[in-house]
Design a protein around this motif. Sequence first.
Motif, PDB file in Angstrom:
ATOM      1  N   UNK A  85      17.896  13.666  -1.996  1.00 11.85           N
ATOM      2  CA  UNK A  85      19.359  13.711  -2.048  1.00 11.85           C
ATOM      3  C   UNK A  85      19.880  13.811  -3.474  1.00 11.85           C
ATOM      4  N   UNK A  86      19.011  13.592  -4.455  1.00  3.73           N
ATOM      5  CA  UNK A  86      19.460  13.647  -5.850  1.00  3.73           C
ATOM      6  C   UNK A  86      19.263  15.034  -6.453  1.00  3.73           C
ATOM      7  N   UNK A  87      18.716  15.948  -5.665  1.00  2.00           N
ATOM      8  CA  UNK A  87      18.506  17.309  -6.174  1.00  2.00           C
ATOM      9  C   UNK A  87      19.839  18.044  -6.208  1.00  2.00           C
ATOM     10  N   UNK A  88      19.827  19.196  -6.848  1.00  2.00           N
ATOM     11  CA  UNK A  88      21.035  20.001  -6.978  1.00  2.00           C
ATOM     12  C   UNK A  88      20.798  21.354  -6.324  1.00  2.00           C
ATOM     13  N   UNK A 132       0.419   6.895   3.105  1.00  2.00           N
ATOM     14  CA  UNK A 132       0.478   5.480   2.759  1.00  2.00           C
ATOM     15  C   UNK A 132       1.579   4.768   3.548  1.00  2.00           C
ATOM     16  N   UNK A 133       2.568   5.521   4.007  1.00  2.00           N
ATOM     17  CA  UNK A 133       3.560   4.876   4.871  1.00  2.00           C
ATOM     18  C   UNK A 133       2.978   4.601   6.247  1.00  2.00           C
ATOM     19  N   UNK A 185      25.141   9.526 -11.856  1.00  2.00           N
ATOM     20  CA  UNK A 185      25.572  10.758 -11.220  1.00  2.00           C
ATOM     21  C   UNK A 185      26.957  10.587 -10.576  1.00  2.00           C
ATOM     22  N   UNK A 236      12.598  17.324 -12.446  1.00  2.81           N
ATOM     23  CA  UNK A 236      13.533  18.191 -11.725  1.00  2.81           C
ATOM     24  C   UNK A 236      14.949  17.620 -11.727  1.00  2.81           C
ATOM     25  N   UNK A 295      11.211  24.701  -4.823  1.00  2.17           N
ATOM     26  CA  UNK A 295      12.343  24.186  -5.599  1.00  2.17           C
ATOM     27  C   UNK A 295      12.228  24.581  -7.069  1.00  2.17           C
ATOM     28  N   UNK A 296      11.032  24.469  -7.595  1.00  4.02           N
ATOM     29  CA  UNK A 296      10.820  24.815  -9.001  1.00  4.02           C
ATOM     30  C   UNK A 296      11.129  26.293  -9.228  1.00  4.02           C
ATOM     31  N   UNK A 320      21.543   7.121  -9.751  1.00  4.30           N
ATOM     32  CA  UNK A 320      22.602   7.331  -8.751  1.00  4.30           C
ATOM     33  C   UNK A 320      23.962   6.977  -9.327  1.00  4.30           C
ATOM     34  N   UNK A 378       0.906   1.565   5.849  1.00  8.76           N
ATOM     35  CA  UNK A 378       1.682   0.341   5.779  1.00  8.76           C
ATOM     36  C   UNK A 378       2.155  -0.118   7.163  1.00  8.76           C
ATOM     37  N   UNK A 415      -0.541   2.682  -4.660  1.00 15.56           N
ATOM     38  CA  UNK A 415      -1.451   3.524  -3.907  1.00 15.56           C
ATOM     39  C   UNK A 415      -2.265   4.422  -4.828  1.00 15.56           C
ATOM     40  N   UNK A 416      -1.750   4.685  -6.012  1.00 20.36           N
ATOM     41  CA  UNK A 416      -2.573   5.443  -6.961  1.00 20.36           C
ATOM     42  C   UNK A 416      -3.693   4.572  -7.516  1.00 20.36           C
ATOM     43  N   UNK A 432      11.252  11.271  -1.500  1.00 23.23           N
ATOM     44  CA  UNK A 432      12.108  10.441  -2.336  1.00 23.23           C
ATOM     45  C   UNK A 432      12.973  11.296  -3.247  1.00 23.23           C
ATOM     46  N   UNK A 433      14.206  10.929  -3.395  1.00 22.97           N
ATOM     47  CA  UNK A 433      15.153  11.599  -4.297  1.00 22.97           C
ATOM     48  C   UNK A 433      15.577  12.984  -3.823  1.00 22.97           C
ATOM     49  N   UNK A 462      -5.106   7.986   0.465  1.00 21.75           N
ATOM     50  CA  UNK A 462      -4.306   6.767   0.479  1.00 21.75           C
ATOM     51  C   UNK A 462      -3.145   6.874  -0.508  1.00 21.75           C
ATOM     52  N   UNK A 463      -3.240   7.821  -1.458  1.00 22.85           N
ATOM     53  CA  UNK A 463      -2.190   7.964  -2.457  1.00 22.85           C
ATOM     54  C   UNK A 463      -1.096   8.920  -2.013  1.00 22.85           C
ATOM     55  N   UNK A 504      -6.263   4.492  -4.834  1.00 28.27           N
ATOM     56  CA  UNK A 504      -7.056   5.708  -4.764  1.00 28.27           C
ATOM     57  C   UNK A 504      -8.119   5.758  -5.861  1.00 28.27           C
ATOM     58  N   UNK A 515       8.227  21.423  -3.094  1.00 28.68           N
ATOM     59  CA  UNK A 515       8.411  21.194  -4.531  1.00 28.68           C
ATOM     60  C   UNK A 515       8.225  22.499  -5.306  1.00 28.68           C
ATOM     61  N   UNK A 526       0.827  -1.204   0.000  1.00 28.43           N
ATOM     62  CA  UNK A 526       0.000   0.000   0.000  1.00 28.43           C
ATOM     63  C   UNK A 526       0.864   1.258   0.000  1.00 28.43           C
ATOM     64  N   UNK A 527       2.150   1.092   0.378  1.00 30.79           N
ATOM     65  CA  UNK A 527       3.030   2.259   0.436  1.00 30.79           C
ATOM     66  C   UNK A 527       3.743   2.519  -0.883  1.00 30.79           C
TER      67      UNK A 527
END
Lengths: 350, 350
Positions: B294-297, B92-93, A274, A295, B270-271, A271, B96, A92-93, B291-292, B86-87, A96, B267, A86-87
């Motif tokens: 850490x992958x941003x700049x 959702x975490x 990069x 992004x 950031x944009x 990853x 879970x 989860x979409x 999520x991700x 739920x989405x 929904x 978000x 569900x996570x």
Amino acid sequence: MTTMSNRYQAEGAKSRPTMRHVAALAGVGIKTVSRVMNDEPGVSEATRQRVLGASQQLNYQLDMAAGSLRRAGRQTLSVGLLLPSVANPFSSEIHRAMEDALAARGIAVFAASLDDDAEREKALVTAFLGRRVDGLVLTPIAKSQAYVIPEHSRDLPIVFIDREPVGIEADAVVTDNAVGAAKAATHLISHGHTRIAYMGDRTDIQTARERRRGFTEELGRAGIATSTVPVREGLHDEESARLATLELLRAEEPPTAIFSSQNLVTFGVMRALKELGLNKRVALVGFDDFTLADMMEPGVTVIAQHPDRIGKLAAERLLARIDGDHGAAQTYVVPSELITRGSGELRPPE
Amino acid sequence: MTTMSNRYQAEGAKSRPTMRHVAALAGVGIKTVSRVMNDEPGVSEATRQRVLGASQQLNYQLDMAAGSLRRAGRQTLSVGLLLPSVANPFSSEIHRAMEDALAARGIAVFAASLDDDAEREKALVTAFLGRRVDGLVLTPIAKSQAYVIPEHSRDLPIVFIDREPVGIEADAVVTDNAVGAAKAATHLISHGHTRIAYMGDRTDIQTARERRRGFTEELGRAGIATSTVPVREGLHDEESARLATLELLRAEEPPTAIFSSQNLVTFGVMRALKELGLNKRVALVGFDDFTLADMMEPGVTVIAQHPDRIGKLAAERLLARIDGDHGAAQTYVVPSELITRGSGELRPPE
DNA sequence: GGTGTGCCTGACAACGATGTCAGGCATCAT
DNA sequence: ATGATGCCTGACATCGTTGTCAGGCACACC
């Protein structure tokens, strides 16, 4: 008696009122209360109001379980939904979308996570059947779903999602995995790539196999000897994908483009790219869209699935079956979509 | 009779076998079947085997709904979970984590989405109550939760999550919103910032108000006149946050750092920063991990909540209540955590 | 006045299971 | 032989509701 029981329970759990209590308070028969609560005709307005008043005063609420016990058809207005987790955003979409489609009919959803565990699949199906759900939507993981044949032939609606079932004929709603993967291949080829690596999920997952098939067949069609295609499979998380990618890119004649078959694998590949400073040199197309893909540096081109449509369609099929559709089982395919954002449009070095 | 009904239903919906059918086939009384199915003692091994055989042959399954009708305590082994959506990854975490904690007890979870709609909250609570759930976990959105007092005082366990309820005393599990926001402020101040903007969610959401309070109070403590702090609130999605940020940064004396109070707002910020090419110049700390990040700049520094712990704790409290804990209602606070990734450590220009 | 026609209404059985309780049958001590 | 003691077992009422059906009452029509 009422007094007794009130006093008795004053300091503990008060029991819920039943129709009998409402009937007594309103001075009518229990069946009349039933009629009012179910909006059945044949009750005079005056009586109706008296019953309504009494039921509000007692804060009475109909017991659906008891009702559906006697009611013809035994509908519980609840369905079971079994997802990888569900996570998981994709799941989860779907969840929904199904909820929205089912809520309109007053149907509640039991959701549960399978974690790719076949035993859990069976256990949860059993658990939901014991609760007499009106239908089941499930992402199959066990080798065969033949174990639900008895229930299915007893007319329990079942719709499979994401993956087609094995050992049973039932409705399924899936993405065009092979076609989507082929689209990715075509896209990369059209941008000049010939050394394209395939980074894939565990091969015991049907969709992973389909994606690989679609991908390699398309390369073959384009005249690329499939034996030269670097394939890494059995990747089920970010870390294994990252390591596999690093290894691949450090080898001789590294690929100039990568197709990753799934979300987490895509993250691992990103990853690795990069880390090696290759994110703007090696092309990447990932299966599955994800938040913030645009992004990234560069934006990540993906084959997007449409979980919302899958969920909606699955819910519609389930409702149709619940409503008595006895047509032959059918598989519905929801098309994927190529979304270009930069990473898939990088050209190979001269 | 059995033959009759089999023949009769051969071409339509076969009805599910009941205990009576199993009892008849095994040649025992119905109560004995009940004993076997519930693993109650007092059945000879020989009888047990006969019953088990018959039940397997018929593919019999206990009907939990019917059982709990008569059973003392009326447990249905199901609970209701009401989430913003739920989405939503945060939700959702939690879902879970709760599922995992409850599955151990064989409890199934009804999940539903509120979409910040107070009416829906009440409707869904009613829907779940009608299904006689053993407990309710809910993210309150309505102005008051007093409407569940009747059920709650009838001993229905209810645990609120993410936000504290209004108008009722009940257990709650929440993040230390004010403390977390204060941590963000401290962090930015310690990196030399004094002009720090606050980008906040809708003010009718309790957590948003708490975060703002914690943030501004901390600035005040640091000697920054709160009247000079740029505050933008009422941001509930990416686009509104993006626009507000653009406007803020284009004004005179733009902030050198930004604190955003929520995922989607982050978000949007950031944009906007990226659009203006300021992502490596203006510091940013966001509430909620994603999520991700850490992958941003640069990587995005966040105040992370712990949805898994919130879910687990909520489930534990619910189980304790179900098991009869009648202690006073209590609010449990799950600490947030500062995760540094770069964006929050940028220093202001000299 | 008699009777037919609707409209309301409630008694009762039933849904599929479990709690209670009494009875049957060995076994064992007296 | 007699009674006591356990162990198994099933008949029956019951959980909260709905389906069935029959009865009561008002009204209108002949």
